[in-house]
Enzyme design. Structure first.
Site, mmCIF file in Angstrom:
data_model
loop_
_atom_site.group_PDB
_atom_site.id
_atom_site.type_symbol
_atom_site.label_atom_id
_atom_site.label_comp_id
_atom_site.label_asym_id
_atom_site.label_seq_id
_atom_site.Cartn_x
_atom_site.Cartn_y
_atom_site.Cartn_z
ATOM 1 N N CYS A 133 45.606 83.191 7.528
ATOM 2 C CA CYS A 133 46.495 83.553 7.286
ATOM 3 C C CYS A 133 46.152 85.305 6.326
ATOM 4 O O CYS A 133 45.112 85.692 5.535
ATOM 5 C CB CYS A 133 47.628 82.820 5.856
ATOM 6 N N CYS A 136 47.173 87.417 3.872
ATOM 7 C CA CYS A 136 47.114 85.747 2.190
ATOM 8 C C CYS A 136 45.848 86.978 1.668
ATOM 9 O O CYS A 136 44.838 86.598 1.026
ATOM 10 C CB CYS A 136 46.732 84.815 2.478
ATOM 11 N N ASP A 137 44.395 86.041 2.914
ATOM 12 C CA ASP A 137 42.729 87.002 2.942
ATOM 13 C C ASP A 137 42.173 87.893 3.096
ATOM 14 O O ASP A 137 41.605 88.276 2.618
ATOM 15 C CB ASP A 137 42.102 85.630 3.625
#
Ligand code: NDP
Length: 307
Positions: A133, A136-137
């Protein structure tokens, strides 16, 4: 046991749309939001192709709006995770936490989860440089070189997003061509921080025990093996349907729930399906929403026929 007309499993565009329609039909749906409330769009940045938002809309905002719309008509949405469902007798039984619920009808909209490569080192370095992701990261890879595996829309969109943080993004494509749509290809090709390596697959994720330090890659044409020194590996090779709970209870094909052509009906009367869990082809937010609408209408009609 609490008795319900309809329980909806999942809270992506399919689940929320089914909730809006069944709530407006007066069926007082109970929605189990699932492990990822709001579904995959919660990890997306800007959604540009959902009709009605000419300037685009952030994924989490879109899902928040759908949830509020469902609640406005009386849908009850809980964040408890469902442990099991029993479809072998009717009413169906849904178990979640300490509680069990009986339901006349069920709408399954459990979506899909990221697929992984299954190579050496991938599991060990998840959360330590290996991610599925970028949204997200990505932030954690500021100033680093990264690779991303995949040639679909998601990989190209995520690669472009990663260039906000990473110094360089190499896209590893296993075949000779990308699968992504033309506009996304053009955008990625026009980004000087992105390069492509074709016929390339990851053999192993390399690390120092604490974090990723590189990847071992193989060219499938020349069989040449080499190493790329990178701080991160993003895997973007599609998703697999979340159907574990339904194995042996519903007809599945390649893991996806089978729905009768042009309907949302499954192999069990009273169980309806919508969204990516039954869609191996389109997998769009708008098609998921459309299928959610179909499931709600089929469900309403079926419940009426049972009275
Ligand atoms: P896709 O299934 O479209 O693409 C998967 C990619 O991963 C393909 O390039 C495939 O290669 C590659 N791949 C699969 N398995 C492996 C493996 N083991 N090793 C290396 N590469 C592998 O998935 P996406 O997640 O990209 O997209 C899913 C759906 O969501 C699509 O319908 C897409 O259009 C949609 N989407 C739309 C967006 C938008 O419109 N903005 C954004 C994101 C997704 P190969 O081609 O060789 O099979």
């Amino acid at each position: 046991m609490e008795a319900r007309h309809v329980i909806i499993l999942g809270s992506g565009p399919a689940g929320y749309t089914a909730a809006i329609y069944t709530a407006r039909a007066g069926l007082k749906p109970l929605v189990f939001a699932g492990p990822q409330r709001g579904g995959q769009l919660m990890w997306t940045t800007e959604v540009e192709n959902f009709p009605g938002f000419p300037e685009g809309v952030m994924g989490p905002e879109l899902m928040d709006r759908m949830r509020k719309q469902a609640e406005r008509f009386g849908a009850e949405i809980v964040d408890t995770q469902v442990a099991s469902v029993n479809l072998s007798s009717h009413p169906f039984v849904v178990s979640a936490g300490e509680d069990a619920y009986e339901s006349q009808a069920l709408i399954i909209a459990t979506g899909a989860s990221a697929r992984w490569l299954g190579v050496l080192g991938e599991e060990q370095y998840k959360g330590k440089g290996v991610s599925a992701c970028a949204t997200c990261d990505g932030f954690f890879f500021r100033g680093k070189d990264v690779v991303i595996v995949g040639g679909g829309d998601a990989a190209l969109e995520e690669a472009t997003f990663l260039t906000k943080f990473a110094t360089h993004v190499t896209i590893l494509v296993r075949g000779e061509a990308l699968r992504a749509s033309k506009p996304l290809q053009e955008r990625a090709r026009g980004n000087e921080k992105i390069t492509f390596l074709y016929y390339t697959q990851v053999e192993e994720v390399l690390g120092d025990g604490v974090k990723v330090t590189g990847v071992k890659i193989k060219n499938s044409q020349t069989q040449e093996i080499s190493e790329l020194s990178v701080g991160g590996l993003f895997v973007s090779i599609g998703h697999q349907p979340n159907t574990g709970m339904f194995e042996g209870q519903l007809e599945l094909t390649k893991g996806f729930i089978v729905r009768k052509p042009d309907t949302s009906l499954t192999s069990v009367p009273g169980v309806f399906v919508a969204g990516d869990v039954a869609d191996w082809n389109y997998q769009q937010a708008i098609t998921a929403a459309g299928l959610g609408c179909m499931a709600a209408m089929d469900c309403e009609e079926w419940l009426a026929s049972q009275e």
